[in-house]
Design a protein around this motif. Structure first.
Motif, PDB file in Angstrom:
ATOM      1  N   GLU A  10       0.800  -1.222   0.000  1.00 40.60           N
ATOM      2  CA  GLU A  10       0.000   0.000   0.000  1.00 40.60           C
ATOM      3  C   GLU A  10       0.835   1.275   0.000  1.00 40.60           C
ATOM      4  O   GLU A  10       0.358   2.329  -0.401  1.00 40.60           O
ATOM      5  N   GLN A  11       2.072   1.182   0.492  1.00 43.89           N
ATOM      6  CA  GLN A  11       2.895   2.382   0.645  1.00 43.89           C
ATOM      7  C   GLN A  11       4.358   2.059   0.424  1.00 43.89           C
ATOM      8  O   GLN A  11       4.861   1.051   0.905  1.00 43.89           O
ATOM      9  N   SER A  12       5.039   2.926  -0.305  1.00 41.83           N
ATOM     10  CA  SER A  12       6.491   2.863  -0.453  1.00 41.83           C
ATOM     11  C   SER A  12       7.071   4.125   0.153  1.00 41.83           C
ATOM     12  O   SER A  12       6.529   5.218  -0.039  1.00 41.83           O
ATOM     13  N   VAL A  13       8.169   3.977   0.902  1.00 42.22           N
ATOM     14  CA  VAL A  13       8.824   5.121   1.521  1.00 42.22           C
ATOM     15  C   VAL A  13      10.273   5.165   1.051  1.00 42.22           C
ATOM     16  O   VAL A  13      10.998   4.179   1.161  1.00 42.22           O
ATOM     17  N   ILE A  14      10.650   6.313   0.516  1.00 39.17           N
ATOM     18  CA  ILE A  14      12.032   6.563   0.110  1.00 39.17           C
ATOM     19  C   ILE A  14      12.553   7.664   1.018  1.00 39.17           C
ATOM     20  O   ILE A  14      11.957   8.750   1.082  1.00 39.17           O
ATOM     21  N   ALA A  15      13.636   7.400   1.729  1.00 42.07           N
ATOM     22  CA  ALA A  15      14.241   8.410   2.601  1.00 42.07           C
ATOM     23  C   ALA A  15      15.564   8.849   1.979  1.00 42.07           C
ATOM     24  O   ALA A  15      16.401   8.013   1.622  1.00 42.07           O
ATOM     25  N   LEU A  16      15.741  10.153   1.860  1.00 40.91           N
ATOM     26  CA  LEU A  16      16.924  10.728   1.229  1.00 40.91           C
ATOM     27  C   LEU A  16      17.763  11.466   2.263  1.00 40.91           C
ATOM     28  O   LEU A  16      17.218  12.166   3.121  1.00 40.91           O
ATOM     29  N   THR A  17      19.076  11.332   2.152  1.00 40.74           N
ATOM     30  CA  THR A  17      19.993  12.055   3.028  1.00 40.74           C
ATOM     31  C   THR A  17      21.117  12.648   2.186  1.00 40.74           C
ATOM     32  O   THR A  17      21.419  12.158   1.101  1.00 40.74           O
ATOM     33  N   GLY A  18      21.715  13.718   2.711  1.00 39.57           N
ATOM     34  CA  GLY A  18      22.862  14.312   2.031  1.00 39.57           C
ATOM     35  C   GLY A  18      22.455  15.389   1.054  1.00 39.57           C
ATOM     36  O   GLY A  18      21.707  16.294   1.392  1.00 39.57           O
ATOM     37  N   GLU A  19      22.952  15.267  -0.194  1.00 34.84           N
ATOM     38  CA  GLU A  19      22.712  16.270  -1.212  1.00 34.84           C
ATOM     39  C   GLU A  19      22.146  15.632  -2.465  1.00 34.84           C
ATOM     40  O   GLU A  19      22.608  14.571  -2.890  1.00 34.84           O
ATOM     41  N   CYS A  20      21.160  16.275  -3.059  1.00 33.98           N
ATOM     42  CA  CYS A  20      20.549  15.804  -4.297  1.00 33.98           C
ATOM     43  C   CYS A  20      20.834  16.824  -5.389  1.00 33.98           C
ATOM     44  O   CYS A  20      20.397  17.967  -5.305  1.00 33.98           O
ATOM     45  N   ASP A  21      21.602  16.389  -6.382  1.00 35.05           N
ATOM     46  CA  ASP A  21      21.936  17.269  -7.505  1.00 35.05           C
ATOM     47  C   ASP A  21      22.083  16.429  -8.762  1.00 35.05           C
ATOM     48  O   ASP A  21      21.722  15.249  -8.771  1.00 35.05           O
ATOM     49  N   GLY A  22      22.607  17.003  -9.805  1.00 31.74           N
ATOM     50  CA  GLY A  22      22.745  16.306 -11.072  1.00 31.74           C
ATOM     51  C   GLY A  22      23.549  15.027 -10.978  1.00 31.74           C
ATOM     52  O   GLY A  22      23.292  14.066 -11.713  1.00 31.74           O
ATOM     53  N   ASP A  23      24.519  14.983 -10.089  1.00 31.59           N
ATOM     54  CA  ASP A  23      25.346  13.785  -9.939  1.00 31.59           C
ATOM     55  C   ASP A  23      24.588  12.634  -9.285  1.00 31.59           C
ATOM     56  O   ASP A  23      24.871  11.473  -9.545  1.00 31.59           O
ATOM     57  N   THR A  24      23.647  12.950  -8.419  1.00 32.58           N
ATOM     58  CA  THR A  24      22.922  11.911  -7.685  1.00 32.58           C
ATOM     59  C   THR A  24      21.522  11.666  -8.254  1.00 32.58           C
ATOM     60  O   THR A  24      20.823  10.764  -7.798  1.00 32.58           O
ATOM     61  N   GLY A  25      21.136  12.455  -9.232  1.00 31.92           N
ATOM     62  CA  GLY A  25      19.820  12.332  -9.833  1.00 31.92           C
ATOM     63  C   GLY A  25      19.482  10.943 -10.355  1.00 31.92           C
ATOM     64  O   GLY A  25      18.372  10.453 -10.122  1.00 31.92           O
ATOM     65  N   PRO A  26      20.409  10.269 -11.059  1.00 29.36           N
ATOM     66  CA  PRO A  26      20.079   8.933 -11.558  1.00 29.36           C
ATOM     67  C   PRO A  26      19.713   7.942 -10.451  1.00 29.36           C
ATOM     68  O   PRO A  26      18.822   7.110 -10.627  1.00 29.36           O
ATOM     69  N   ALA A  27      20.361   8.038  -9.308  1.00 32.51           N
ATOM     70  CA  ALA A  27      20.036   7.140  -8.190  1.00 32.51           C
ATOM     71  C   ALA A  27      18.631   7.436  -7.657  1.00 32.51           C
ATOM     72  O   ALA A  27      17.875   6.519  -7.328  1.00 32.51           O
ATOM     73  N   LEU A  28      18.273   8.709  -7.582  1.00 33.56           N
ATOM     74  CA  LEU A  28      16.933   9.088  -7.141  1.00 33.56           C
ATOM     75  C   LEU A  28      15.888   8.604  -8.138  1.00 33.56           C
ATOM     76  O   LEU A  28      14.869   8.028  -7.749  1.00 33.56           O
ATOM     77  N   THR A  29      16.142   8.800  -9.418  1.00 33.30           N
ATOM     78  CA  THR A  29      15.211   8.346 -10.454  1.00 33.30           C
ATOM     79  C   THR A  29      15.018   6.835 -10.375  1.00 33.30           C
ATOM     80  O   THR A  29      13.885   6.342 -10.484  1.00 33.30           O
ATOM     81  N   ALA A  30      16.100   6.100 -10.162  1.00 33.36           N
ATOM     82  CA  ALA A  30      16.006   4.642 -10.051  1.00 33.36           C
ATOM     83  C   ALA A  30      15.162   4.232  -8.847  1.00 33.36           C
ATOM     84  O   ALA A  30      14.340   3.315  -8.932  1.00 33.36           O
ATOM     85  N   ALA A  31      15.350   4.915  -7.711  1.00 31.91           N
ATOM     86  CA  ALA A  31      14.572   4.598  -6.509  1.00 31.91           C
ATOM     87  C   ALA A  31      13.090   4.904  -6.718  1.00 31.91           C
ATOM     88  O   ALA A  31      12.223   4.115  -6.328  1.00 31.91           O
TER      89      ALA A  31
END
Length: 113
Positions: A10-31
């Motif tokens: 029923e629910q998915s939770v994604i928790a992010l830490t640190g910095e989100c920018d162009g370098d880390t964007g692909p990992a966020l998109t994958a999650a």
């Protein structure tokens, strides 16, 4: 950026830490892609641990929100929000779209306006 992921039916939770920018964007998109694949009723993106975010975060959140909205499901952002993340969402007019509406837990998550 650190990413933790908890997926349920029923629910998915994604928790992010640190910095989100162009370098880390692909990992966020994958999650987010992984979270959306299960078609949960709600996807929660916990940004309480983010110190910095740019338009990469905003783009990924809006794409995931559109997918959930097309399915008549929800994507919400959970805080508390760092000053930078709050500014990003406020200045782009997306704070109200992505955060839980008042009266549905937002106050407890540090996102009162």
């Amino acid at each position: 950026m650190g990413i933790t992921f908890d997926q349920g039916p029923e629910q998915s939770v994604i928790a992010l830490t640190g910095e989100c920018d162009g370098d880390t964007g692909p990992a966020l998109t994958a999650a987010l892609t992984k979270a959306l694949a299960g078609a949960p009723e709600i996807v929660v993106v916990d940004v309480a641990g983010l110190r910095f975010a740019d338009s990469t975060l905003l783009h990924a959140l809006l794409e995931a929100w559109r997918t959930q909205n097309d399915r008549q499901r929800r994507l919400v952002v959970r805080g508390p929000l760092s000053v930078g993340v709050r500014r990003l969402l406020t200045e782009t007019g997306t704070l109200g779209l992505l955060m839980d509406p008042p009266g549905q837990g937002c106050e407890d998550q540090g996102c009162t306006e």
